[in-house]
Design an enzyme around this catalytic site. Structure first.
Site, short mmCIF file in Angstrom:
data_model
loop_
_atom_site.label_atom_id
_atom_site.label_comp_id
_atom_site.label_asym_id
_atom_site.label_seq_id
_atom_site.Cartn_x
_atom_site.Cartn_y
_atom_site.Cartn_z
N ASP A 134 0.86 -1.17 0.00
CA ASP A 134 0.00 0.00 0.00
C ASP A 134 0.91 1.24 0.00
O ASP A 134 2.10 1.13 0.33
CB ASP A 134 -0.87 -0.04 1.27
CG ASP A 134 -1.63 1.26 1.48
OD1 ASP A 134 -2.26 1.73 0.51
OD2 ASP A 134 -1.58 1.81 2.60
N ASP A 140 -0.32 5.12 0.78
CA ASP A 140 -0.64 6.16 1.76
C ASP A 140 -0.71 5.57 3.17
O ASP A 140 -1.50 4.66 3.44
CB ASP A 140 -1.97 6.82 1.40
CG ASP A 140 -1.87 7.56 0.08
OD1 ASP A 140 -0.98 8.40 -0.04
OD2 ASP A 140 -2.66 7.25 -0.84
N LYS A 152 -12.15 11.50 -4.70
CA LYS A 152 -13.45 11.93 -5.22
C LYS A 152 -14.57 11.38 -4.33
O LYS A 152 -15.50 12.10 -3.95
CB LYS A 152 -13.63 11.44 -6.67
CG LYS A 152 -12.64 12.07 -7.64
CD LYS A 152 -12.94 11.71 -9.09
CE LYS A 152 -12.63 10.28 -9.46
NZ LYS A 152 -11.19 9.94 -9.56
N GLU A 153 -14.45 10.12 -3.99
CA GLU A 153 -15.44 9.47 -3.13
C GLU A 153 -15.50 10.18 -1.77
O GLU A 153 -16.56 10.37 -1.19
CB GLU A 153 -15.07 8.00 -2.93
CG GLU A 153 -15.16 7.14 -4.19
CD GLU A 153 -13.94 7.22 -5.10
OE1 GLU A 153 -13.05 8.09 -4.90
OE2 GLU A 153 -13.86 6.41 -6.04
N HIS A 187 -10.78 17.43 -7.87
CA HIS A 187 -9.83 16.36 -7.64
C HIS A 187 -8.58 16.52 -8.51
O HIS A 187 -7.46 16.25 -8.06
CB HIS A 187 -10.49 14.99 -7.86
CG HIS A 187 -9.66 13.86 -7.35
ND1 HIS A 187 -9.06 12.95 -8.17
CD2 HIS A 187 -9.30 13.52 -6.08
CE1 HIS A 187 -8.37 12.09 -7.43
NE2 HIS A 187 -8.50 12.41 -6.17
N ARG A 188 -8.78 16.99 -9.74
CA ARG A 188 -7.61 17.25 -10.59
C ARG A 188 -6.75 18.35 -9.99
O ARG A 188 -5.52 18.28 -9.99
CB ARG A 188 -8.05 17.61 -12.01
CG ARG A 188 -8.44 16.40 -12.85
CD ARG A 188 -8.59 16.75 -14.32
NE ARG A 188 -9.76 17.59 -14.58
CZ ARG A 188 -11.01 17.12 -14.73
NH1 ARG A 188 -11.24 15.82 -14.68
NH2 ARG A 188 -12.02 17.94 -14.96
N ALA A 189 -7.41 19.39 -9.45
CA ALA A 189 -6.66 20.47 -8.79
C ALA A 189 -5.93 19.93 -7.57
O ALA A 189 -4.75 20.26 -7.32
CB ALA A 189 -7.61 21.60 -8.39
N LYS A 190 -6.59 19.10 -6.81
CA LYS A 190 -5.97 18.50 -5.62
C LYS A 190 -4.73 17.69 -5.99
O LYS A 190 -3.69 17.77 -5.33
CB LYS A 190 -7.01 17.66 -4.86
CG LYS A 190 -6.48 16.96 -3.63
CD LYS A 190 -6.20 15.50 -3.93
CE LYS A 190 -5.45 14.82 -2.82
NZ LYS A 190 -5.21 13.40 -3.09
N ASP A 223 -1.61 -0.26 6.33
CA ASP A 223 -1.62 0.55 7.55
C ASP A 223 -3.03 0.72 8.13
O ASP A 223 -3.17 1.28 9.22
CB ASP A 223 -1.08 1.96 7.28
CG ASP A 223 -2.02 2.76 6.40
OD1 ASP A 223 -2.36 2.28 5.30
OD2 ASP A 223 -2.47 3.84 6.83
C1 XBP Z 1 -5.51 6.01 0.24
C2 XBP Z 1 -6.64 6.90 0.07
C3 XBP Z 1 -6.56 7.91 -0.96
C4 XBP Z 1 -5.84 9.19 -0.64
C5 XBP Z 1 -6.23 10.23 -1.66
O1 XBP Z 1 -5.97 4.79 0.80
O2 XBP Z 1 -7.64 6.77 0.70
O3 XBP Z 1 -7.87 8.23 -1.25
O4 XBP Z 1 -6.22 9.67 0.63
O5 XBP Z 1 -5.94 9.82 -2.92
P1 XBP Z 1 -5.04 3.51 0.78
P2 XBP Z 1 -6.70 10.43 -4.20
O6 XBP Z 1 -3.80 3.85 1.54
O7 XBP Z 1 -5.83 2.45 1.52
O8 XBP Z 1 -4.80 3.13 -0.67
O9 XBP Z 1 -7.16 11.80 -3.86
O10 XBP Z 1 -5.67 10.40 -5.30
O11 XBP Z 1 -7.88 9.52 -4.51
MG MG Z 2 -3.05 3.14 3.43
#
Ligand code: XBP
Ligand code: MG
Length: 253
Positions: free
Chosen positions: A9, A11, A54-55, A82-85, A183
């Protein structure tokens, strides 16, 4: 079965990206579009219940902003935000970077030297992964990973198992030949749903999550001279997470 691949994973696992990375980038996008939305550290912890940016924005408006009148093209607006983010987030990585978590670089190097195959299975947008690997790990780090499974490549994000199943399908591997690193509770549900043995390294946002079926739950991967805290399970007689520990967890029933 022989261990052939490690699936990571991103993030919260490779790097602590959520609080000072994604969250800040979301807020910068909201400000850019003149919205009075602001996600503080605590609120963001609640919003992390939903994976995918986005979700997460849709969830925020539905759950916390009943005062907000959605325009007809709200789904398009969210996609634009989301593209800006993503732009803000990747710029932040380029400018300062977010460091890899303790032990990540060491373990990746050990795995590469041992000839293990590596892959990424994440909910985040592909550009975010590419930027993190390039700026926080190494210039060529994207090439270290045989498969980068990310974002909307599968329609159902974690906790659905789809992203891990997709990654293993690309590698022509079965779950028994792989080991996963996560995590969060949503991440573990996804990896376990795909049949993968999984190590959890917690962070501030996931410390209180439930981790049923994890091979072990640790504070971090550790380093020589720094043994991680063990919250569930054991370190397989190793001083920190190395390939010997991973092979032991992988071989356990
Ligand atoms: C990661 C996420 C992602 C990021 C944002 O979860 O939840 O949504 O927070 O990413 P995991 P985007 O570690 O379980 O994969 O804005 O690019 O969607
Ligand atoms: Mg994670």
């Amino acid at each position: 079965m022989e261990l052939k691949a490690l699936l990571f994973d991103v993030d919260g696992t490779l790097a602590d990206t959520e609080r000072d990375g994604h969250r800040v980038a979301f807020n910068a996008a909201f400000a850019e579009y003149g919205l009075d939305w602001h996600w503080d550290v605590d609120l963001y912890g609640q919003l992390l219940a939903v994976t995918g940016g986005k979700e997460r924005m849709h969830y925020y408006v539905d759950r916390f902003r009943s005062d907000y009148a959605k325009p007809d093209d709200f789904t398009d607006l969210v996609a634009e935000l989301h593209r800006a983010k993503t732009r803000h987030y990747t710029r932040m990585l380029q400018e300062g970077g977010i460091p890899m978590r303790t032990g990540v670089v060491r373990l990746l190097n050990e795995a590469r030297e041992a000839g293990l195959r590596l892959a990424i299975a994440t909910t985040t947008t592909p550009e975010n992964v590419t930027a993190l690997l390039r700026h926080s790990l190494a210039d060529d780090a994207n090439d270290w990973f045989e498969v980068i499974a990310a974002g909307d490549i599968v329609p159902a994000k974690k906790p659905a198992a789809d992203i891990y199943l997709w990654a293993m399908q690309q590698m022509q591997l079965t779950p028994g030949a792989c080991f996963a690193f996560e995590d969060s509770e949503n991440g573990l549900r996804s990896s376990r749903g795909a049949g993968l043995k999984t190590l959890i390294t917690i962070n501030d946002y996931t410390r209180s999550h439930a981790f049923p079926g994890a091979a072990a739950v640790l504070s971090d991967l550790g380093e020589p001279g720094h043994t991680p805290d063990v919250l569930v399970g054991n370190l397989a007689d190793q001083p920190y997470v190395n390939l010997a520990a991973i092979r032991a967890w992988h071989a356990a029933d």
